[in-house]
Design a protein around this motif. Structure first.
Motif, PDB file in Angstrom:
ATOM      1  N   UNK A 140       1.062  -1.148   0.055  1.00  0.00           N
ATOM      2  CA  UNK A 140      -0.072   0.055  -0.050  1.00  0.00           C
ATOM      3  C   UNK A 140       0.758   1.320   0.061  1.00  0.00           C
ATOM      4  N   UNK A 141       2.013   1.243   0.729  1.00  0.00           N
ATOM      5  CA  UNK A 141       2.848   2.359   0.743  1.00  0.00           C
ATOM      6  C   UNK A 141       3.595   2.774  -0.717  1.00  0.00           C
ATOM      7  N   UNK A 142       3.916   1.502  -1.246  1.00  0.00           N
ATOM      8  CA  UNK A 142       4.425   1.771  -2.482  1.00  0.00           C
ATOM      9  C   UNK A 142       3.460   1.891  -3.855  1.00  0.00           C
ATOM     10  N   UNK A 143       2.300   1.228  -3.572  1.00  0.00           N
ATOM     11  CA  UNK A 143       1.472   1.330  -4.707  1.00  0.00           C
ATOM     12  C   UNK A 143       0.013   1.966  -4.541  1.00  0.00           C
ATOM     13  N   UNK A 144      -0.391   2.002  -3.268  1.00  0.00           N
ATOM     14  CA  UNK A 144      -1.769   2.511  -2.911  1.00  0.00           C
ATOM     15  C   UNK A 144      -2.401   1.364  -2.897  1.00  0.00           C
ATOM     16  N   UNK A 145      -3.920   1.456  -2.747  1.00  0.00           N
ATOM     17  CA  UNK A 145      -4.918   0.451  -2.647  1.00  0.00           C
ATOM     18  C   UNK A 145      -5.242  -0.039  -4.090  1.00  0.00           C
TER      19      UNK A 145
END
Ligand code: TYD
Length: 384
Positions: A140-145
């Protein structure tokens, strides 16, 4: 409370086809199955450490089968009909599903490094790690949801399944869909298909059990269907809406309740049917051999590993197993060490045990001019 109902004895890793040199270090474990009276989940009693099963030597390649490749192509087309959703696949194997999705819209998770490297080379961001809440937070930190989380024949491999579902909640956006498919417990029970229980299948799901586990993770089931793969699968569609299950879901739960999948007595009856299946198979194979006829195996499946080891069916009964997978050819089946060879154009034997019964229709049509008979254990021991 967890109640053990089935003991399939000492079993090797079902998919770990091996060379003669590897016989002496072969790993075995006690394959027993239990029912959780709280969640209604059916699981193995002893889990094998995941690193032993899912590593850079993992042999199961989904693309090898045309049936599976078509299935995943159709699934991808269907998911694309939601627009251009951003998709996370858990357990991407050799990319047989995700290869149909634009790499810009997709992220893969695959702990087997050999397969993770394949999807990376295909252009997909691939995390070669096991699926956990920590990994979900990192993604989630690197690509979002994501709009869709998809998993095929993967969730049933994950031992801490509640944590795995919680982790999906972390990566899925609020309007997102969680879609996954695995072998279906009702088919296992109806067909005495006890060979669905092996090291990799930590759980075999019913809708009743998934309803409980998914609810705990903040999901409701909004749809179910039943792909005709892996001997009878269950596909679950879940979302985060706080709404009633639709009629189709409650009526299928009603069918499961009709089969008493929520009661231990069902599993005890199943275990008796399994013991009978073993005796019937041993009786049949002994009779065939006493007539001087020969038997081979057809398809070196993980499932057949369970049968051969549970029924003590070694080269005394089965001369060799034919299999189309190059990586299995020249090796030996786990535990009972039956040699695996490529199929010849004309198969010469009296009987072939149908290890790949999940491809029964495809195989019966391919072998329609055969001059041998098939033996199958599904739904009961019989000759075809
Ligand atoms: P698979 O479906 O992966 O079963 P499991 O999940 O129990 O391991 O394995 C099917 C095996 O059967 C695979 O090794 C290929 C083989 N096979 C044949 O040898 N001939 C055939 O015609 C088919 C359809 C499969």
């Amino acid at each position: 409370m967890k109640i053990e109902f089935l003991n399939l004895g000492k079993q090797p890793l079902a998919n770990s086809f091996l060379t003669q040199e590897q016989f002496k270090n072969e790993f075995f474990f006690d394959l027993k199955v239990q029912f959780d009276t709280n969640t209604k989940l059916v699981s193995l009693v002893n889990f094998v450490p995941p690193e032993k099963m899912f590593n850079e030597d993992y042999a199961y390649s989904s693309s090898c089968s045309k049936t599976m490749a078509d299935h995943f192509f159709n699934t991808a087309q269907y998911l694309m009909s939601y627009g251009s959703p951003k998709i996370l696949e858990i357990g991407s194997n050799d990319g047989v599903f995700i290869g149909n999705v634009d790499p810009k819209n997709a992220v893969a998770v695959e702990p087997c490094a050999n397969f993770a490297n394949i999807t990376r080379r295909m252009g997909y961001t691939t995390y070669d790690q096991f699926w956990t809440e920590d990994l979900a937070q990192q993604i989630v930190k690197e690509h979002g949801t994501f709009d869709i989380v998809y998993a095929a024949n993967c969730m049933c491999h994950i031992q801490d399944i509640q944590q795995a579902f919680n982790a999906v909640n972390i990566v899925l956006n609020d309007a997102g869909r969680f879609i996954f498919e695995d072998p279906y417990l009702l088919e296992v029970i109806k067909n005495s298909a006890y060979d669905q229980f092996y090291d990799e299948h930590a759980h075999i799901f019913s809708i009743i059990s998934l309803y409980n586990l998914l609810k705990n993770a903040g999901f409701r089931i909004y749809h179910v269907d039943f792909p005709n793969t892996h001997g009878g699968s269950l596909r679950i569609y879940a979302d985060k809406r706080n709404a009633q299950e639709p009629e189709k879901v409650s009526s299928q739960i009603g069918i499961e309740l009709g089969y008493k999948l929520d009661q231990i007595s069902t599993y005890e009856t199943f275990a008796s049917a399994v013991r009978k299946s073993k005796l019937d198979l041993q009786f049949l194979l002994k009779n065939i051999k006493s007539e001087g006829k020969n038997i081979i195996g057809y398809g070196a499946t993980s499932k057949s590993t369970v049968i051969y080891n549970y029924c003590q069916t070694d080269t005394k009964y089965i001369d060799y197993i034919i299999d189309t997978t190059p990586a299995k050819q020249g090796k030996y089946s786990p535990g009972v060490h039956i040699p695996i060879v490529p199929p010849t154009k004309h198969i010469t034997c009296d009987y072939a045990f149908l290890g790949a019964w999940n491809y029964k229709n495809e195989i019966l049509s391919k072998e329609k001019n055969r001059d041998f008979s098939f033996i199958t254990h599904v739904p009961r021991i019989m000759i075809i």
